[in-house]
Design an enzyme around this catalytic site. Structure first.
Site, mmCIF file in Angstrom:
data_model
loop_
_atom_site.group_PDB
_atom_site.id
_atom_site.type_symbol
_atom_site.label_atom_id
_atom_site.label_comp_id
_atom_site.label_asym_id
_atom_site.label_seq_id
_atom_site.Cartn_x
_atom_site.Cartn_y
_atom_site.Cartn_z
ATOM 1 N N THR A 289 -8.896 6.234 -1.726
ATOM 2 C CA THR A 289 -10.230 5.639 -1.877
ATOM 3 C C THR A 289 -11.308 6.682 -1.598
ATOM 4 O O THR A 289 -12.420 6.572 -2.105
ATOM 5 C CB THR A 289 -10.415 4.432 -0.932
ATOM 6 N N LYS B 18 -15.108 7.602 -3.380
ATOM 7 C CA LYS B 18 -16.371 7.835 -2.664
ATOM 8 C C LYS B 18 -16.953 9.194 -3.047
ATOM 9 O O LYS B 18 -18.165 9.338 -3.262
ATOM 10 C CB LYS B 18 -16.143 7.777 -1.147
ATOM 11 N N LYS C 33 0.120 14.362 1.337
ATOM 12 C CA LYS C 33 -1.260 14.598 0.901
ATOM 13 C C LYS C 33 -1.525 16.099 0.701
ATOM 14 O O LYS C 33 -2.523 16.488 0.122
ATOM 15 C CB LYS C 33 -2.249 14.001 1.903
ATOM 16 N N HIS D 236 0.812 -1.229 0.000
ATOM 17 C CA HIS D 236 0.000 0.000 0.000
ATOM 18 C C HIS D 236 0.835 1.264 0.000
ATOM 19 O O HIS D 236 0.278 2.354 0.154
ATOM 20 C CB HIS D 236 -0.911 0.046 1.231
ATOM 21 N N LYS E 93 -8.953 13.131 4.749
ATOM 22 C CA LYS E 93 -7.958 12.055 4.701
ATOM 23 C C LYS E 93 -7.019 12.261 5.873
ATOM 24 O O LYS E 93 -7.038 13.323 6.494
ATOM 25 C CB LYS E 93 -7.180 12.090 3.381
ATOM 26 N N ARG E 94 -6.185 11.259 6.174
ATOM 27 C CA ARG E 94 -5.195 11.456 7.224
ATOM 28 C C ARG E 94 -4.315 12.667 6.900
ATOM 29 O O ARG E 94 -4.129 13.004 5.737
ATOM 30 C CB ARG E 94 -4.337 10.201 7.384
HETATM 31 C C1 26Q Z 1 3.349 0.450 10.450
HETATM 32 C C2 26Q Z 1 4.258 0.140 11.446
HETATM 33 C C3 26Q Z 1 4.068 0.574 12.744
HETATM 34 C C4 26Q Z 1 2.939 1.303 13.049
HETATM 35 C C5 26Q Z 1 2.021 1.608 12.058
HETATM 36 C C6 26Q Z 1 2.229 1.191 10.751
HETATM 37 C C7 26Q Z 1 1.241 1.532 9.699
HETATM 38 C C8 26Q Z 1 -0.121 1.544 9.975
HETATM 39 C C9 26Q Z 1 -1.043 1.875 8.994
HETATM 40 C C10 26Q Z 1 1.645 1.828 8.419
HETATM 41 C C11 26Q Z 1 0.713 2.152 7.433
HETATM 42 C C12 26Q Z 1 -0.646 2.177 7.709
HETATM 43 C C13 26Q Z 1 -1.675 2.517 6.731
HETATM 44 C C14 26Q Z 1 -1.443 2.786 5.471
HETATM 45 C C15 26Q Z 1 -2.526 3.182 4.562
HETATM 46 O O1 26Q Z 1 -3.645 3.403 4.975
HETATM 47 N N1 26Q Z 1 -2.240 3.283 3.265
HETATM 48 C C16 26Q Z 1 -3.237 3.668 2.301
HETATM 49 O O2 26Q Z 1 -3.861 2.493 1.805
HETATM 50 C C17 26Q Z 1 -4.962 2.819 0.983
HETATM 51 C C18 26Q Z 1 -5.636 1.513 0.592
HETATM 52 O O3 26Q Z 1 -4.861 0.831 -0.339
HETATM 53 C C19 26Q Z 1 -4.529 3.615 -0.229
HETATM 54 O O4 26Q Z 1 -5.678 4.005 -0.943
HETATM 55 C C20 26Q Z 1 -3.747 4.853 0.195
HETATM 56 O O5 26Q Z 1 -3.208 5.494 -0.934
HETATM 57 C C21 26Q Z 1 -2.630 4.443 1.147
HETATM 58 O O6 26Q Z 1 -1.971 5.595 1.634
#
Ligand code: 26Q
Length: 832
Positions: free
Chosen positions: A665, A669, A563, A365, A557-558
């Protein structure tokens, strides 16, 4: 639609449902209908609905057990389920029935549904994607199970104190949730820590044995996942950690009450809270333990279910089981599978390793280097020492047999592809372990998948040209249109019939009506109603009055530099300055609406939230600009708030630096709900532009190749600052105390990051193109017919971004699940 369930009680009437709600209020909750609070009515409604849900859960389970077909196991540290009541009512086809039943009891269904806390067991895109995929899997009647963690606290609740983000604990199940079913019969034990001893067997061969230092229990909680139409109800199984013995009476009797208590507290800490970072890796021991705890529970559960049907005959395992890893977070599941097969099932290494290569698939991702997960080897050694042995064996095989054959004697490539990264201290590269093991690796949008091949894993792509592939993300139209936008849903029912929630391509039939002035009026009228509803939410949450006649420009979004919420802010400042210079400026009134949480430790992200709030305060109270500009930042952005914002959006902000957003995503939406996108050629924006056509989207900014070229030639943000007087003025504005009276410099960190720290995400390079695109939006919006046409075509032409299509892609190209047996063909099979 195929059906897997053969006999079922008829759907409840309004009377049935009303009586059931009252019965649960009286006898399950022990409440009094005359005095019960809305929360109790909500609980009783969920319980009444569960009578339908649990029946279908049981029959789905039976059907799948009888068919004994291949099933997918979706492993994810995050599932952002949001609220379940509205969704389950719609998916079971009883929303109107419940609405009527509650009305007869003197309650409005929307008030009751508002009582439900969001199930926010995820950070953002990746977690919500997992939830949409569960919805589609159940809707398409595929056997699937989601595995995750039963966090006691989901993503923090966000408050603003004088504009700054404050984090508060999320309490989604303070007094329990009506949706979860505890399954004590399926508890798993997970060993941790300790050491690996070596003994020798009778042939003198070394045999390694893991003597764990601690064992924690995983208690499964099942959340039913109701497919649309209600034929299939799958489960999301979430693991809660507990101490292995409920209480150490021995220690207690010996007077060591605190020791006994400490062990319990430590074990329960594992599933206590979701890590609120996305994209940045924390490297914390507890996070590794979370990953291992849930992976181990899930793998053991998968093996237990297989053995129940097949005993010790492993020959069918890889035909029956596929395990999808949602990013690298569950990577240790691979090592746990090996350990289980080799150490506990006495399987030969080669056979066990082959099974792993046959069952695991991995979704990437992100390309951001800082988000690629690595773990210090010493942490592995401490927490899961036996798994480290397994990892070394895989790495030896890979480097000495696979890489050596392809690139003989090339130590540089070996160092790059090794699962172990050398350096000050050695690290485990989770991505490399995933790619080496998985039979398929997919990115989440076309461009992202191409970059995974060309930039992230080029050597792996050369080794295995068929392994890397694409599955473009999608979103469920049940939640993200039918349930959240009932006005538009009704119009669509009237226009194309009621089949669109399971066949979103039907919305193409709207395209010829995009020029029809009567239809345009209806479409715009619905948007207006939705905007009025959002005005009330804004008034309540921000105490700001906004007009539905303004352009509602939404970025949700986050919060991340890539972003570029701060690029949006620079444009807002530009408009504000133009208005101050010329209060008669010819611009259509606009409201900029934000929703975003920042990771608690991400200083600049929190500074950007603060800056937007401070600019909002000043702009919203400035009478000189006669309400032409408003800025609001809604606190505590989450799934249920998104459901209120998205139907009201005119403009969708998708402005990431090209090459940085894997897919997005929210973009899907918003377009589905008739918002027009202003965006860069990044992630799924590119595919959205292809679908809706270039006349119906506002594209600006550098492309991926241009970004690469600019960085290669040496990007200097000062060049843009010096050459663009408007840009210079707004950046300098951030230095003083105009927006923070008495506190000069309170917003300066943003200017510093964009100038002194090199503007890593090229905001300044894209600034002018962005302003120009915004200007084009301002002009386009005033031509109501032309705007309506664009909005309608967005709704009509984004059928591709339905998560049912994504799931069908996974099924066809990766999971190879059998098509579900329909009730008709099942009857035929029996008859003949
Ligand atoms: C990793 C290690 C330690 C702590 C947290 C994490 C961690 C947690 C969540 C790393 C990444 C995430 C989330 C990533 C994420 O949401 N990515 C998004 O995924 C979406 C679905 O595929 C995409 O549409 C977005 O572009 C992408 O940013």
């Amino acid at each position: 639609m195929a059906t897997t369930v053969l006999t079922q009680k008829p759907m409840p009437s309004v009377n049935d449902l009303r009586e059931s709600i009252v019965r649960h209020l009286d006898y399950t909750l022990g409440a009094d209908a005359d005095t019960a609070q809305d929360k109790a009515w909500w609980t009783a409604t969920c319980m009444a609905l569960n009578e339908l849900v649990f029946e279908r859960l049981r029959s789905t389970h039976k059907t799948h057990a009888k068919q004994d077909t291949r099933a997918v196991n979706y492993l994810s540290l995050e599932f952002l389920m949001g609220r379940l009541l509205v969704n389950n009512l719609h998916n079971l086809g009883v929303f109107e029935t419940a609405e009527q039943a509650l009305a007869e009891l003197g309650h409005s269904i929307s008030d009751i549904c508002e009582e439900e806390p969001d199930m926010a067991l995820g950070n953002g895109g990746l977690g919500r994607l997992a939830a949409c995929y569960l919805d589609s899997l159940a809707t398409l009647d595929f056997p699937a199970i989601g595995y995750g963690i039963h966090y006691e606290h989901g993503l923090f609740r966000q408050e603003f104190h004088d504009g700054a983000q404050i984090e508060r604990p999320d309490e989604w199940r303070e007094y329990g949730s009506p949706w979860e079913i505890c399954r004590p019969e399926s508890v798993q034990e997970v060993p941790l820590f300790g050491e690996v001893t070596i003994e020798h067997d009778e042939l003198g061969r070394p045999v390694k044995t893991w003597c764990p230092g601690q064992i924690i229990r995983g208690v499964p909680w099942d959340i039913p996942v109701v497919g649309y139409g209600g034929n299939t109800v799958n489960v999301l199984r979430l693991w809660e950690s507990r101490a292995s013995q409920h209480f150490d009476w021995h220690a207690f009797n010996a007077g060591a009450y605190n020791d006994a208590q400490a062990e319990q507290t430590e074990a329960e800490t594992v599933s206590k809270v979701l890590y609120p970072n996305d994209e940045t890796e924390a490297g914390k021991q507890l996070r590794l333990i979370q990953q291992y705890f849930f992976s181990a529970c899930s793998i053991k559960d998968i093996v237990r279910r297989y053995k129940r049907a097949h005993g010790n005959d492993w020959s069918e395992f890889s035909n029956q089981v596929v395990i999808q890893l949602n990013d690298t977070h569950p990577t240790v599941a691979i090592l746990e599978m090996l350990r289980l097969l080799v150490d506990e099932e006495d399987m030969a290494w080669d056979q066990a390793w082959q099974i792993c290569q046959d069952v695991f698939a991995y979704t990437n991702h992100t390309l951001l280097p800082e988000a690629l997960e690595t773990w210090p080897v010493y942490l592995f050694e401490r927490v899961i020492p036996r798994h480290l042995d397994m990892l070394y064996l895989i790495n030896d095989w890979f480097l000495n047999e696979v890489v050596e054959t392809k690139w003989p004697g090339n130590d540089e490539i070996k160092a790059k592809l090794s699962i172990i990264e050398e350096g000050d201290y050695r690290k485990v590269r989770m991505g490399n372990l995933c790619v080496i093991t998985a039979f398929k690796v997919n990115g989440v949008a076309q461009i992202h998948s191409e970059l995974v091949k060309s930039d992230l894993f080029p050597e792996f792509h050369a080794l295995w040209p068929n392994k890397l592939t694409n599955v473009t993300n999608g979103v469920t139209p049940r939640r993200w249109l039918k349930a959240c936008n009932p006005r538009l849903a009704k119009l669509l029912n009237d226009e194309v019939g009621e089949g669109w929630p399971v066949d979103l391509e039907l919305l193409r039939q709207l395209a010829p009506k995009a020029d029809d002035s009567n239809f345009q009026r209806q479409f715009l009228d619905i948007k207006h109603q939705n905007k009025l509803a959002l005005c009330e939410v804004v008034k309540e949450l921000c105490d700001v009055e906004i007009s539905p006649a303004a352009i509602f420009d939404i970025q949700i979004k986050r919060l991340h530099e890539y972003k570029r919420q701060h690029l949006n802010l620079l444009h807002i400042l530009t408009l504000y300055k133009r208005l101050l210079d010329n209060p008669e400026l010819d611009m259509h009134p606009r409201v900029f609406i934000f929703g975003a949480k920042a990771a608690p430790g991400y200083k600049l992200a929190k500074d950007i939230i603060y800056a937007i709030n401070k600019v909002a305060e000043r702009v919203n109270n400035d009478e000189r600009i006669s309400n032409k500009l408003k800025v609001v930042f809604l606190p505590n952005y989450r799934v249920s708030l998104a459901e209120k914002m998205i139907p009201a959006a005119d403009v969708s902000e998708q402005i990431s630096t090209a090459g940085k957003e894997a897919s997005g995503t929210g973009n899907m939406k918003l377009a589905l709900n008739g918002a027009v996108t202003i965006g860069t050629l990044d992630g799924a924006n590119i595919e959205i532009a292809e679908e809706v056509g270039e006349d119906n989207i506002f594209i600006f900014g550098l492309t991926v190749d241009e970004v690469k070229a600019k960085l290669a030639e040496g990007y200097n943000p000062w060049d843009y600052y010096n050459q663009d007087s408007e840009l210079k003025a707004v950046l300098d504005w951030l230095e003083g105390d105009y927006f923070t009276p008495g506190h000069p410099g309170a917003l300066a960190s943003i200017r510093h990051s964009l100038l002194d720290h090199g503007d890593p995400y090229l905001c300044l390079a894209d600034f002018r193109g962005y302003c120009d695109a915004q200007q084009r939006i301002d002009e386009a919006f005033r031509d109501r017919a032309a705007w309506a046409k664009m909005a309608i075509l967005n709704t009509a032409l984004v059928g591709k971004f339905n998560s049912d299509r994504s799931i069908q892609d996974y099924v066809d190209n990766i999971w190879k699940l059998e098509p579900p047996v329909s009730a008709d063909s099942e009857a035929q099979r029996k008859a003949g």
